[in-house]
Structures are given as C-alpha cells and as structure tokens.
Design a protein around this motif. Structure first.
Motif, short mmCIF file in Angstrom:
data_model
loop_
_atom_site.label_atom_id
_atom_site.label_comp_id
_atom_site.label_asym_id
_atom_site.label_seq_id
_atom_site.Cartn_x
_atom_site.Cartn_y
_atom_site.Cartn_z
N VAL A 33 4.31 8.24 -11.64
CA VAL A 33 3.63 7.44 -12.67
C VAL A 33 4.65 6.57 -13.40
CG1 VAL A 33 2.31 7.53 -14.81
CG2 VAL A 33 1.73 9.06 -12.92
N GLY A 34 5.83 7.12 -13.67
CA GLY A 34 6.88 6.34 -14.31
C GLY A 34 7.32 5.17 -13.46
N LEU A 35 7.48 5.40 -12.15
CA LEU A 35 7.86 4.32 -11.24
C LEU A 35 6.80 3.23 -11.20
CD1 LEU A 35 9.28 6.43 -8.26
CD2 LEU A 35 10.60 5.06 -9.88
N ILE A 36 5.53 3.63 -11.20
CA ILE A 36 4.44 2.66 -11.19
C ILE A 36 4.47 1.82 -12.46
CG2 ILE A 36 1.93 2.51 -11.46
CD1 ILE A 36 1.70 4.72 -9.33
N GLY A 37 4.71 2.47 -13.60
CA GLY A 37 4.81 1.73 -14.85
C GLY A 37 5.95 0.72 -14.82
N ASP A 38 7.06 1.10 -14.22
CA ASP A 38 8.20 0.19 -14.12
C ASP A 38 7.85 -1.05 -13.31
OD1 ASP A 38 9.69 2.00 -15.58
OD2 ASP A 38 10.70 2.86 -13.84
N LEU A 39 7.00 -0.89 -12.28
CA LEU A 39 6.62 -2.03 -11.46
C LEU A 39 5.81 -3.04 -12.26
CD1 LEU A 39 5.63 -0.21 -8.14
CD2 LEU A 39 7.71 -1.52 -8.60
N VAL A 40 4.97 -2.57 -13.15
CA VAL A 40 4.22 -3.48 -14.01
C VAL A 40 5.17 -4.26 -14.91
CG1 VAL A 40 2.52 -3.61 -15.88
CG2 VAL A 40 2.11 -2.12 -13.92
N ASP A 41 6.21 -3.59 -15.38
CA ASP A 41 7.22 -4.28 -16.19
C ASP A 41 7.89 -5.40 -15.40
OD1 ASP A 41 6.66 -2.51 -18.23
OD2 ASP A 41 8.37 -1.19 -17.80
N ALA A 85 10.56 10.94 -0.09
CA ALA A 85 9.52 10.33 0.73
C ALA A 85 8.62 9.44 -0.11
CB ALA A 85 8.70 11.42 1.43
N GLN A 86 8.31 9.90 -1.31
CA GLN A 86 7.49 9.14 -2.25
C GLN A 86 8.13 7.79 -2.56
OE1 GLN A 86 8.18 9.88 -6.56
NE2 GLN A 86 6.21 10.91 -6.42
N ARG A 87 9.42 7.81 -2.87
CA ARG A 87 10.12 6.56 -3.22
C ARG A 87 10.29 5.66 -2.00
NH1 ARG A 87 15.30 8.57 -5.44
NH2 ARG A 87 14.59 10.68 -5.00
N THR A 88 10.48 6.26 -0.82
CA THR A 88 10.55 5.47 0.40
C THR A 88 9.23 4.73 0.64
OG1 THR A 88 12.13 6.99 1.41
CG2 THR A 88 10.89 5.56 2.90
N ALA A 89 8.11 5.41 0.41
CA ALA A 89 6.80 4.79 0.59
C ALA A 89 6.61 3.62 -0.37
CB ALA A 89 5.70 5.83 0.39
N ILE A 90 7.12 3.75 -1.59
CA ILE A 90 7.02 2.65 -2.55
C ILE A 90 7.88 1.47 -2.10
CG2 ILE A 90 7.48 1.94 -4.93
CD1 ILE A 90 6.76 4.78 -5.80
N PHE A 110 0.82 -1.21 0.00
CA PHE A 110 0.00 0.00 0.00
C PHE A 110 0.86 1.26 0.00
CE2 PHE A 110 -2.37 -3.38 2.04
CZ PHE A 110 -3.61 -3.31 1.43
N VAL A 111 0.49 2.20 -0.86
CA VAL A 111 1.07 3.54 -0.85
C VAL A 111 -0.06 4.50 -0.54
CG1 VAL A 111 2.27 5.33 -2.15
CG2 VAL A 111 2.84 2.93 -2.55
N PHE A 112 0.01 5.15 0.62
CA PHE A 112 -1.08 6.00 1.07
C PHE A 112 -0.89 7.44 0.61
CE2 PHE A 112 -0.70 2.49 4.10
CZ PHE A 112 -2.00 1.98 4.06
N GLN A 113 -1.98 8.18 0.64
CA GLN A 113 -1.99 9.55 0.12
C GLN A 113 -0.93 10.43 0.77
OE1 GLN A 113 -5.90 11.26 -0.23
NE2 GLN A 113 -5.15 13.34 0.00
N ARG A 114 -0.78 10.31 2.08
CA ARG A 114 0.21 11.13 2.81
C ARG A 114 1.45 10.31 3.18
NH1 ARG A 114 -1.83 16.02 3.92
NH2 ARG A 114 -4.10 16.28 3.83
N PHE A 115 1.61 9.18 2.52
CA PHE A 115 2.75 8.27 2.67
C PHE A 115 2.77 7.55 4.02
CE2 PHE A 115 4.95 11.52 -0.25
CZ PHE A 115 4.41 10.92 -1.37
N ASN A 116 2.34 8.21 5.11
CA ASN A 116 2.26 7.58 6.44
C ASN A 116 3.60 7.02 6.91
OD1 ASN A 116 -0.42 8.22 6.30
ND2 ASN A 116 -1.19 6.13 6.31
N LEU A 117 4.69 7.69 6.58
CA LEU A 117 5.99 7.30 7.11
C LEU A 117 6.07 7.67 8.59
CD1 LEU A 117 8.22 8.49 4.13
CD2 LEU A 117 7.38 6.17 4.58
N ILE A 118 6.80 6.88 9.36
CA ILE A 118 6.86 7.07 10.82
C ILE A 118 8.02 8.01 11.16
CG2 ILE A 118 6.99 5.95 13.06
CD1 ILE A 118 4.56 5.16 11.36
N ARG A 119 7.67 9.22 11.60
CA ARG A 119 8.69 10.20 11.97
C ARG A 119 9.51 9.67 13.14
NH1 ARG A 119 7.87 15.44 10.20
NH2 ARG A 119 8.84 16.28 12.09
N GLY A 120 10.79 10.02 13.14
CA GLY A 120 11.70 9.57 14.19
C GLY A 120 12.43 8.28 13.84
#
Length: 225
Positions: free
Chosen positions: A182-190, A148-153, A88-98
C-alpha cells in the motif's frame, strides 16, 4: 479521467449458465488518485477492472479515457490502448519461472520493440528504485514474497504507464507485506500515476493512502466515498 456509462458484462449469454458479472455501472474515476473497488468475491470488481484496463470489452455500455471512447475499438486498437496506457499487477504476480528478475521486468516492453540497451537501462533503474538491483540476475522463483511483489510492480511500470491496475494485490501476502505494498502504491501516485485496485482487504481500503473507495455488490456500485 476514466468514464464508465451503464457498463454491463455477461458471460455465457443466452445459455442456461448465463452470468451477469457487471450490471450497469456508471462511474467517473479521477486521475492521480488511488481508487479501490471494494467488495466480496463475486461482486464484479475484477471483471470491471479488466474492462477498464482494456483486457476485455463490455457486453454493453461505454468506457472512455480522457473523453475518447475505447471500449468498442477493434482488438488491435484495444491492444495499443492496453500497452500504452496501463500497467498490471496480478493477484499471483504471474512472474515467469526460469527467467531472471531483469528478464521478467523487461518482458512486457518487447512487443513495442524498444532499443535493447535503453530498455535494459530503464528496467535496471526501476529495480534500483525498488531496492532490487542486487536481485537482477536471480531467478524469480528464488525471491521472497516481498521481492516478488516489488518485481511485479517494476514489470507493470516498464512501459511507463499512466494508470496502474492491481487486482487483489495483497491476497497472497501477510499483513506486513500488505502494508508495504500500500505504501508503494501511494508513492506511485506521488509520481503522477493513477492507481486502481480491487480488494476486500481492510489494510488496503482503510489506508490513508487511498483517495476513494467504491463498494461493489452483485455487479453494481453499492456506495462510494
């Protein structure tokens, strides 16, 4: 193949504030594609994704994966389906601060009790693949939006899921980062993944990397391609 048959979801059923979020969706979702659920806020797309991802269960109707019904399973089995099948990749990424980038990526795997050294190698490999190896020990609050986006992925992929679910993943990103996502998501399908995205962002649903767009309105499927 994910199959939905007459799926409905109601909140506060029988009360004065009853809300029908999803109103009888029947849909087949093919594997190894990027499918976007498109629609305005309140259209039911996020609620539908949550049910597909075994985060919640329908009020009525059926959801099956590879011909096996899972939407009526007891919660402990739903949890197993969620952990073993979905990332899951959430809208606000939901990474844990600290926590560090590496710790955030490893976190979803702990309930499966893998060997720590193997888990760390897998997490480090993902960070390397997404250009984040040098950020492994950085606190997530120090990251840029793209990092942060790539960390969430990476975190979503740590359990090696077959299916990635992304809920409005570009909502807090500028146009450049949205295109990168969007490019990263496409790469995952590949790489053999199935990707399901909810979005009302044209950068997402008009992308050439998207295989199918399903439009939702008022809790129903309004159209698709």
């Amino acid at each position: 193949m994910i199959e939905l048959h007459d799926v409905k979801k109601v909140f506060n059923q029988g009360r004065s504030n009853e809300i029908w979020a999803v109103r009888g969706v029947t849909l087949d979702l093919e594997p190894n594609l990027v499918t976007v659920l498109k629609g305005p806020s309140g259209s039911g797309k996020t609620t539908l994704l949550a049910m597909i991802g075994a985060l919640s269960r329908p009020t009525s109707g059926r959801i099956s994966l590879d011909g096996k019904l899972f939407s009526n399973l007891p919660e402990r089995f739903m949890t197993d389906v969620r952990r073993e099948t979905y990332g899951f990749v959430f809208q606000r990424f939901n990474l844990i601060r600290g926590l560090s980038v590496l710790e955030n990526v490893m976190l979803p795997a702990y309930p499966l009790a893998p060997e720590y050294s193997a888990l760390k190698r897998r997490a480090t490999g993902l960070l390397r693949e997404f250009g984040l190896e040098g950020k492994a020990e950085s606190k997530v609050e120090w990251l840029s939006g793209g990092e942060a986006q790539r960390t969430a992925i990476c975190r979503a992929l740590i359990n090696e899921p077959r299916i990635l679910i992304a809920d409005e993943p570009t909502a807090n990103l500028d146009s450049s980062l949205s295109r990168e996502l969007v490019g990263l998501i496409g790469d995952l399908v590949d790489l053999g993944k199935t990707v399901l995205v909810s979005s009302h962002d044209p950068i997402v649903f008009e992308s050439s990397r998207v295989s199918r767009v399903v439009e939702m309105r008022d809790g129903r499927v309004a159209g698709g391609s």
